[in-house]
Design an enzyme around this catalytic site. Structure first.
Site, short mmCIF file in Angstrom:
data_model
loop_
_atom_site.label_atom_id
_atom_site.label_comp_id
_atom_site.label_asym_id
_atom_site.label_seq_id
_atom_site.Cartn_x
_atom_site.Cartn_y
_atom_site.Cartn_z
CE LYS A 264 -3.08 2.56 3.11
NZ LYS A 264 -3.75 2.55 4.44
CG ASP A 269 -5.25 8.17 4.88
OD1 ASP A 269 -6.09 8.85 4.25
OD2 ASP A 269 -5.55 7.18 5.57
CE LYS A 276 -6.16 8.71 8.24
NZ LYS A 276 -6.71 7.53 8.93
CG ASP A 287 -1.86 5.12 5.32
OD1 ASP A 287 -1.77 4.10 6.02
OD2 ASP A 287 -2.92 5.47 4.76
NE ARG A 350 -10.69 -1.06 3.73
CZ ARG A 350 -11.23 -1.25 4.94
NH1 ARG A 350 -12.41 -1.85 5.05
NH2 ARG A 350 -10.60 -0.86 6.03
#
Length: 500
Positions: A264, A269, A276, A287, A350
């Site tokens: 990934k 992020d 967030k 990340d 994902r």
């Protein structure tokens, strides 16, 4: 990197800042585990009054000019009959931390008497080397001085071993840790510097360094041409273009066995429109640790010239915010043709991994796929910073990874793919949602990824390294911040189980 040297005789050793002497804990007494370095015996005998020799116990004393070293580090190895490889690694990691704080840069290390060791000499030496290398690393600081107050060790001479045996182990571990350091440097770097393009340039650099490595970089237009709608969706809010990196190592060209590593690569992020909280965003430069791990593993495999075929695939993008950001409630179609309803823009990892899995199945003919991702907060809550959870559809692969974990001390714990939890991903308007309920988040994330295997007979493992990739405090044998977790474990796995 050539840090380690060896010498069979203690008597002919060169001068150094410090010498490390090992000690066994024998009932209520302490015994030097090495052939005695006679000039130091009176000094350390005094120090032993307050030294029990327990595993990892250490005491640094002055030599007062009585030998070739300025200081003596007494290092406890515990009870010989209970000594493990991990004990050795952690003990010498602790020794490294102490020596660096004392500003020692050149060190002589006296080995225990080899015939007395419970573990093999090779195992002992390998873990000694790993322990030292793990903490002989500096976080890239941005202070005006740009210098660590704790200098790195520059020369380590191991005494009491035949150089022909030792040097082979040293060079191997140094090659592996080049990969670990690459991973750490990328994870620790500023997100404005470690962009998708930076990761692509690192891949190109590895292809130039190793003749058996080839790099292919797909830019934004190529990503769209391949219909990677999930990666493209995540990238919509960023001013930095995404890229898709394919780095292939061919160590056994005639073999059809092929391992694909997928990392990934979210270089920062924000959470997207599902923003967030500020505190949670502070460490989100990490990340892309999955991508950095994949690069570190491939670097080590290539340096060791292992007879295997390995490809690292990295979908790289920021998950940022602007007026074009992908939106919750919308549906996007991946390279597989499967559609995904966005339940949260902060479940972006994902999505990009899904397109990478599809690409691997279409173009790479993988025997196995192993992905690495800082994927879920649920995994951090479950297993903390010391253990990574993993999922697999293949018991042999899972067992081999578990054995590699035990041998390297990089702890993995297999978690179940609970079939009935897959229902939580159902959508009324798409093939699936990208999040499940507010429970079993790590499991539903793994089940989401499994859907993109589309029942193909490929062994697969998903390592959720959200807790282990980046550490909030120093804890031997890892430094604070980026750990490089997983690189050693996977190189061991590839070498032992696939290099045949």
């Amino acid at each position: 990197m050539v840090l380690f040297h060896s010498q069979a005789s203690c008597c002919k050793r060169v001068k150094a800042d410090a010498i490390v002497l090992p000690f066994w804990q024998v009932q209520d007494k302490v015994r030097c585990a090495a052939s005695i370095v006679e000039e130091y015996e009176p000094l350390y005998q005094v120090a032993l009054e307050n030294f029990a020799g327990k595993t990892g116990e250490a005491e640094l004393i002055y030599s007062y000019g009585q030998g070739k070293e300025k200081r003596i580090l007494l290092l406890g190895l515990g009870k010989n009959e209970e000594l493990s490889s991990q004990d050795v690694l952690e003990a010498y990691a602790k020794a490294t931390r102490i020596l660096r704080k004392a500003k020692c840069t050149t060190v002589n290390i006296v080995l225990p008497v080899i015939s007395e060791l419970r573990i093999s000499a090779e195992d002992f030496l390998s873990n000694l080397t790993s322990g030292i290398l793990s903490l002989n690393y500096n976080y890239p600081k941005y202070t005006k001085e740009c210098q660590s107050s704790e200098p790195l060790l520059t020369k380590v001479t191991v005494l009491g071993i035949v150089p022909k045996i030792a040097d082979r182990i040293f060079r191997k571990e140094e090659s592996i840790f080049e990969g670990v350091y690459l991973t750490r440097d990328l994870v620790n770097g500023n997100a404005d510097e470690v962009t998708p393009q930076k990761l692509a340039n690192i891949a190109k650099g590895l292809a130039k360094e190793f003749p058996s490595v080839d790099a292919k970089i797909l830019n934004k237009d190529a990503i769209l041409k391949e219909k990677m709608g999930l990666l493209a969706a995540v990238a919509k809010g960023s001013a930095v273009d995404p890229c898709f990196i394919v780095l292939s190592y061919q160590g056994k060209p005639k073999s059809k066995d092929h391992t694909v590593l997928i990392g990934k690569g979210v270089t920062f992020d924000s959470g997207g429109l599902d923003l967030k909280p500020g505190k949670a965003m502070l460490t989100m430069k990490e990340d892309m640790a999955g991508a950095a791990t994949a690069l570190g593993i491939l670097s080590g495999v290539a340096a060791l010239e292992l007879p295997v075929n390995v490809t690292a695939i990295i979908p790289a993008t920021e998950n940022a915010i602007d007026g074009a950001s992908y939106k919750m409630g919308d549906v996007y179609i991946g390279m597989s043709g499967l559609s995904v309803e966005i339940g949260s823009t902060d479940a972006e990892g994902r999505l990009i991994l899904a397109d990478a899995i599809t690409y691997a199945l279409k173009y790479c003919k993988p025997t196995r796929i192993i992905d690495f991702a800082t994927l879920t907060g649920a995994m951090v809550v479950s297993l903390g910073e010391s253990v990574a959870g993993f999922f697999s559809n293949n018991d042999v692969l899972a067992q081999d990874l578990s054995e590699a974990s035990a041998e390297t001390g990089e702890a993995l714990w297999r978690l179940p793919l609970v079939e009935k939890y897959d229902k939580a991903l159902q959508s009324d308007i798409a093939d699936m949602k990208n999040i499940g309920s507010n429970r079993a988040g790590a499991i539903t994330a793994a089940l989401f990824l499994r859907r993109f295997l589309e029942d193909q007979p490929v062994a697969w493992a998903h390592l959720d390294i959200a807790g282990t990739a980046y550490r909030e405090k120093d804890e031997d044998p890892y430094p604070k911040y980026a750990s490089g977790f997983g690189v050693r474990c996977l190189i061991y796995y590839i070498e032992k189980f696939l290099s045949k």
